[in-house]
Design a protein around this motif. Structure first.
Motif, PDB file in Angstrom:
ATOM      1  N   THR A 155      31.715  17.871  27.139  1.00 13.11           N
ATOM      2  CA  THR A 155      30.797  17.195  26.220  1.00 13.11           C
ATOM      3  C   THR A 155      31.074  15.696  26.258  1.00 13.11           C
ATOM      4  O   THR A 155      31.981  15.246  26.955  1.00 13.11           O
ATOM      5  CB  THR A 155      30.991  17.696  24.775  1.00 13.11           C
ATOM      6  OG1 THR A 155      32.363  17.525  24.453  1.00 13.11           O
ATOM      7  CG2 THR A 155      30.588  19.139  24.631  1.00 13.11           C
ATOM      8  N   GLU A 211      35.433  20.515  25.352  1.00 11.16           N
ATOM      9  CA  GLU A 211      35.177  20.554  23.920  1.00 11.16           C
ATOM     10  C   GLU A 211      36.455  20.878  23.157  1.00 11.16           C
ATOM     11  O   GLU A 211      37.192  21.791  23.521  1.00 11.16           O
ATOM     12  CB  GLU A 211      34.127  21.605  23.616  1.00 11.16           C
ATOM     13  CG  GLU A 211      33.367  21.263  22.385  1.00 11.16           C
ATOM     14  CD  GLU A 211      31.975  21.885  22.429  1.00 11.16           C
ATOM     15  OE1 GLU A 211      31.164  21.485  21.614  1.00 11.16           O
ATOM     16  OE2 GLU A 211      31.728  22.757  23.274  1.00 11.16           O
ATOM     17  N   GLU A 226      27.892  19.425  31.316  1.00 10.18           N
ATOM     18  CA  GLU A 226      27.698  20.118  30.027  1.00 10.18           C
ATOM     19  C   GLU A 226      27.626  21.633  30.225  1.00 10.18           C
ATOM     20  O   GLU A 226      28.127  22.399  29.415  1.00 10.18           O
ATOM     21  CB  GLU A 226      26.430  19.601  29.339  1.00 10.18           C
ATOM     22  CG  GLU A 226      26.670  18.225  28.709  1.00 10.18           C
ATOM     23  CD  GLU A 226      25.421  17.548  28.185  1.00 10.18           C
ATOM     24  OE1 GLU A 226      25.547  16.486  27.562  1.00 10.18           O
ATOM     25  OE2 GLU A 226      24.302  18.066  28.428  1.00 10.18           O
TER      26      GLU A 226
END
Ligand SMILES: Cc1cn([C@@H]2O[C@H](COP(=O)(O)OP(=O)(O)OP(=O)(O)O)[C@@H](O)[C@H]2O)c(=O)[nH]c1=O
Length: 632
Positions: free
Chosen positions: A609, A628, A604
């Motif tokens: 994600t 992402e 992360e």
């Protein structure tokens, strides 16, 4: 296995625990059972209202968990286990079934229901015996359940939330762990404590006793085992019985007459004082009239004390290629192998006997021969040969571990003591000496090949068109990926010295076009373009600064929607399981092993994600994160 002969019946079998629960693994490991862990993919979504009683739901779920693993192993891995064990624990209160909470609110809902009340914990267990016949899986299913009653004190809101924030409730049925902080909530327990923790060990042993030592037919009193037979009783009863025979009639039983007297004349007493005789009898004396020691034998500790001898026996037999000779020509006598290998007859005989004692070889009057496992894993070109890793363990890890005491005192790797060289020089050497280079690559190849299928199928990767395996070495994972995902093209990216030596490891007769090898240094050079980047057994080796460099680079080239797949051993949150990873840390590389939440945080931090983790049950687990998607 002296302490537990019932479980000893499983020693010669390939036993699989179809559960990701670390508690179940620990309960069974603690009693010396050897098993593989293959967590079930069965989703716990059976319709609860379809079951007349809660325990039926738990038993059916346990059965489905175990069957899913048995089928998957049979079909996907072509490795039919002998026995698969599945379990499911549920908590019931006010006729409601509570499973694991989905979030903190759910945990709150559960725990406040349990506050001040007695509830039941049911664990359903399924023991599935598997046989492969004409490539079909045949199963014999035994199941049972155990109920334990638990009463909680009144829990204040403050206590309840403090407990929830500890994180403990989340992976536990009913939202508590009686074995840890949750123990403080409990006023009393009626029944088997381990059943609450997740596995009813006592009932399990009784079931095994019923299966492996069915009561003699002529003795009508002996319907069911109400207690676990004593050690000595079993040792007597198992005389002459083949370890591999399933459900064999209890041959030794005829040695006992109905008065509890042994035909040999030794005196026995009934173990049970209740009105229902269990039929288990304990010898007070052996045949020479010598009282047997009642002292408990710390078998786990003794096994650890002997561990180094066993490892070295395996290493030397592998190094001398004894398993290769036995596969080619076995059964062979010690003298024949000694002649083939050029070793002493007496030394060879001792080594072969040790290998037989460790279950690696079979010894018959015709001589020694490989077990199936030895053929598969120990021969140098076996299907899933670990030979390369074994030689690496002997030549490289053994000298390092010999210096463990200094490593612990100094907190650093002991290359200088083990090999007379500093870390950097040693690494250079790896790629200068052809022999050392091949040995290292063979070791990496062993593990990569053995784990490739489980890593490749841990997640559905069919959406990706191109992948780049950074540090992909011999391409073992790459080849598996292109087999499973025919639309995927994989680039193996590794140092030029590695790429130059990959040809030896390429699968023969396979269409290899979708796998290409590109040389470069992932810390310094541009990374090839791909939708999916893979780091298998890379991150644990490097210090944080290097991990930072690497992950920043990957993150920078990853387009939104592309992903990073990490294959490593994922530690549990306490960082004590699995032991392999923890022991590996003792090598004192500058890197470290990480838990699931640490890998999640790490990915992360670099913009990945939806990070998911799969414990595969194999030597490597898998972590997948997506870059992402910035588009609206
Ligand atoms: C009441 C209680 C439960 N548990 C754990 O709760 C999970 C139940 O869930 P499951 O669905 O039966 O098992 P799982 O963890 O999802 O694993 P799997 O077998 O793969 O489904 C198991 O872990 C158990 O130990 C404890 O550790 N302590 C306790 O006091």
């Amino acid at each position: 296995m002296v302490l537990n002969p019932v479980l000893g019946k499983l020693v010669s079998k390939r036993v699989v625990l179809a559960s990701a629960s670390p508690r179940r693994q620990e309960i069974l490991t603690n009693v010396g059972l050897r098993f593989e862990v293959v967590p079930s993919w069965f989703k716990e979504t059976l319709e609860k209202s379809a079951f007349a009683a809660p325990y039926e739901y738990a038993v059916e779920t346990a059965k489905q968990k175990a069957l899913e693993v048995a089928n998957r192993m049979h079909v996907k891995h072509l490795r039919t286990p002998d026995v698969v064990i599945g379990a499911d624990t549920i908590v019931t209160v006010d006729e409601q079934i509570l499973e694991k909470p989905v979030d903190k609110q759910d945990a709150y809902r559960m725990l406040s229901r349990l506050s001040g009340k007695e509830h039941s914990v049911f664990t359903g267990v399924a023991i599935i015996h598997c046989h492969s016949k004409d490539n079909h899986l045949e199963t014999e299913i035994t199941d049972f359940y155990e109920e334990t009653k638990v009463k909680f004190s009144d829990l204040s809101e403050e206590l309840l939330w403090e407990y929830i924030h500890s994180g403990e409730p989340m992976d536990k049925a009913g939202g508590y762990g009686i074995q840890a902080l949750g123990g403080m909530l409990v006023e009393y327990v009626h029944g088997d404590f381990l059943n609450v923790v997740g596995f009813p060990l006592n009932h399990f042993c009784k079931k095994l006793a019923e299966l492996y030592y069915p009561p003699p037919k002529h003795n009508v009193q002996h319907k069911k085992y109400d207690s676990i037979p004593s050690v000595d009783t079993f040792e007597n009863l198992s005389d002459g019985e083949s370890e591999s025979s399933n459900f064999t009639e209890h041959k030794g039983a005829s040695k006992l007459d109905s008065s509890g007297m042994c035909s040999s004349g030794a005196i026995y007493k009934s173990e049970s004082s209740s009105s229902v005789r269990t039929g288990f009898i304990v010898p007070l004396e052996n045949q020479n009239g010598v009282l047997k020691s009642a002292a408990k034998v710390p078998s786990k500790i003794l096994d650890l004390m002997d561990g180094f001898r066993a490892s070295k026996a395996l290493f030397v037999a592998s190094k001398l290629k004894m398993f290769d000779h036995l596969r080619a020509k076995g059964p062979l006598k010690a003298v024949d192998i000694a002649n083939e290998v050029g070793t002493s007859v007496c030394g060879t005989e001792r080594l072969l006997d040790a290998c037989a004692a460790l279950g690696l070889l079979e010894k018959t009057p015709q001589g020694y021969s490989n077990t199936d496992s030895a053929n598969t894993y120990l021969t140098s070109d076996g299907e899933y040969s670990l030979h390369g890793y074994i030689i690496h363990s002997n030549d490289h890890l053994w000298p390092l571990f010999t210096n463990l005491e200094s490593a612990v005192k100094e907190g650093s790797r002991q290359n200088h003591r083990a090999f007379g060289k500093k870390e950097e020089d040693l690494f250079k050497d790896y790629y200068q000496s052809q022999e050392v280079k091949q040995r290292f690559m063979a070791a990496m190849h062993s593990i990569a090949h053995l784990t490739a299928r489980d890593v490749a199928t841990a997640f559905d990767l069919s959406q990706f068109k191109s992948a780049c395996d950074l540090g992909g070495c011999t391409g073992a994972l790459a080849h598996e990926l292109v087999q499973i995902y025919p639309n995927l093209k994989v680039t193996v990216f590794d140092l030029p010295e590695v790429i130059a030596n990959t040809s030896y490891f390429q699968p023969s007769g396979q269409h290899t076009a979708p796998v290409t090898f590109v040389s470069g240094d992932f810390f310094k050079d541009n990374l090839p373009e791909a939708d999916l980047y893979i780091l298998s057994r890379v991150l644990h080796d490097w210090p944080d600064e290097k991990v930072h460099v690497l992950l920043s680079k990957i993150s920078a080239v990853c387009k939104p929607g592309s992903a990073l797949l990490v294959a490593e051993i994922v530690l549990d949150e306490q960082k004590t399981h699995p032991p392999r990873a923890v022991l590996q840390s003792l090598s004192m590389t500058e890197g470290k092993q990480r838990s699931g939440s640490e890998y999640k945080q790490l990915l992360e931090k670099y913009g990945f994600t939806d990070v998911q983790i799969k414990i595969t049950g194999n030597l490597l687990d898998a972590v997948l994160g997506f870059k992402e998607n910035l588009s609206p």
